[in-house]
Design an enzyme around this catalytic site. Structure first.
Site, PDB file in Angstrom:
ATOM      1  N   HIS A  19       4.227 -18.945  33.491  1.00 17.51           N
ATOM      2  CA  HIS A  19       3.371 -18.545  34.624  1.00 17.51           C
ATOM      3  C   HIS A  19       4.061 -18.919  35.927  1.00 17.51           C
ATOM      4  CE1 HIS A  19      -0.941 -17.684  35.980  1.00 17.51           C
ATOM      5  NE2 HIS A  19      -0.256 -17.918  37.100  1.00 17.51           N
ATOM      6  N   GLU A 208      -9.880 -20.036  36.577  1.00 16.88           N
ATOM      7  CA  GLU A 208      -9.316 -20.754  37.723  1.00 16.88           C
ATOM      8  C   GLU A 208     -10.347 -20.793  38.840  1.00 16.88           C
ATOM      9  OE1 GLU A 208      -5.411 -20.576  40.692  1.00 16.88           O
ATOM     10  OE2 GLU A 208      -6.215 -18.725  39.832  1.00 16.88           O
ATOM     11  N   ASP A 292       3.325 -21.767  38.743  1.00 15.72           N
ATOM     12  CA  ASP A 292       2.521 -20.846  39.544  1.00 15.72           C
ATOM     13  C   ASP A 292       3.320 -20.339  40.737  1.00 15.72           C
ATOM     14  OD1 ASP A 292       0.325 -19.254  39.937  1.00 15.72           O
ATOM     15  OD2 ASP A 292      -0.908 -20.791  40.869  1.00 15.72           O
TER      16      ASP A 292
END
Length: 354
Positions: A19, A208, A292
């Site tokens: 990710h 999230e 991220d």
């Protein structure tokens, strides 16, 4: 008592990253140079150190508006093929230097079409950049691409079509990104149905900015193979009692793409100490650790792993487990996943744990 893994030792370990956003991982110097060459206006500074700090401070501000200002600049300088090739190549190089042996990097092609690039031109430029970066790093890393549709926009099908079109050129899967709350994954179910019919892989940002209901939609309605972040699955666990949804996610081995620093910055958790990664790992969830947005969060995969080691006392067996989990959940053919685990990850961590 075993000595905790040091940051330098973690950097040398073979790592798998699932990710990572391309437009959230530029080098500050690259942003400055591309802004100058493209005529992009409005950078707060042209000093790379100060610019890096500006991106980090925005991410830490607690303001979503300020956080998104950073992407206005990174996407703003990624509007031609040369820029996309450069940014992608540098991403592969930077991750390889951090000990990442396999990475899946994601982006939304539609964000790079403001100056006339077609979606296909954007995808092909990024793929060219990744291949260049792999070669320039001595082929120490392999990069797979995830193409994102934006939740708030229509047209998910056109991105799904690109995933299928370019899957033999290194595009390994699909994702939806953007504002989770108010834009459910079920808005365009037909895109996920198409991907399944075409035997294509997909992950979904869920858990999230929204809670278990978002995860339920992603898994049970859409069929997500992995969950981007998924941190709020912990809300379906009370006093160690694992709820039906959480048990399904765990038992089906649906990987959680957790990004500790980002999860704090976006308010998914209150602090690193409150992050449920240790609880979920102890309960047997398939945990992976990720970055991220490396620029916005001023982070690396080494740093993220070192942070959870320091906070939760993870040891080499845990870090090996995170890497193996990520390799098992990667959108790679079975033989490549097995080779990654058996030939790279297991011997690498065995040497470090001595």
């Amino acid at each position: 008592m075993p000595t905790p893994p040091s940051t330098e030792a973690i950097r040398s370990a073979p790592k798998v990253l699932l990710h990572d956003h391309l437009d959230g991982g530029l080098r500050p110097q690259t942003v400055i140079e591309l802004a100058e060459s493209s005529g992009h206006q409005g950078l707060p500074t042209t000093d790379p150190t100060e610019l890096g700090a500006w991106f980090r401070d925005n991410a830490n501000s607690g303001s979503l508006v300020r956080y998104l200002e950073g992407f206005a600049h990174t996407c703003g300088v990624m509007q031609d093929e040369a820029a996309l090739v450069r940014v992608a190549a540098e991403a592969a190089q930077d991750l390889a230097a951090d000990g990442v042996v396999y990475a899946e990097i994601r982006y939304a092609p539609e964000l790079f079409t403001d100056k006339g690039l077609s979606l296909e031109q954007a995808v092909e430029a990024v793929q060219e950049g990744f291949r260049q970066g792999e070669a320039e790093s001595g082929n120490r890393i392999k990069v797979g691409t995830l193409l994102c549709a934006m939740r708030q926009n229509d047209g998910w099908q056109r991105i799904a079509d690109l995933v299928v079109k370019y899957r033999d050129a290194g595009v390994v899967g699909f994702d939806i990104a953007g504002p989770e709350l108010g834009f459910p994954a079920t808005r365009e179910l037909s895109a996920f149905e198409y991907l399944r019919r075409e035997n294509a892989h997909f992950t979904i940002h869920a858990g999230e900015a929204d809670g278990p209901e978002s995860i339920h939609q992603a898994v049970q309605y859409c069929g997500a193979e992995r969950l981007g972040h998924g941190v709020r699955i912990a809300e379906d666990i009370k006093d160690g009692d694992v709820g039906h949804l959480a048990a399904y996610v765990r038992d089906r081995r649906i990987a959680l793409e957790m990004c500790p620093t980002s999860n704090v910055q976006t308010g998914a958790v209150g602090s690193l100490a409150e992050h449920p990664i240790k609880q979920l790992a102890d309960l047997g969830f398939r945990i992976t650790v990720n970055t991220d947005n490396r620029l916005m969060s001023d982070c690396s995969l080494t740093g993220e792993l070192a942070a959870v080691v320091g906070q939760f006392g993870f040891g080499w067996d845990d870090l090996r487990g995170f890497a193996v989990n990520a390799a098992k959940a990667a959108f790679l053919p079975l033989d490549e996943r097995r080779a990654l685990i058996q030939d790279v990850i297991e011997p690498g961590y065995a040497a470090l744990a001595k």
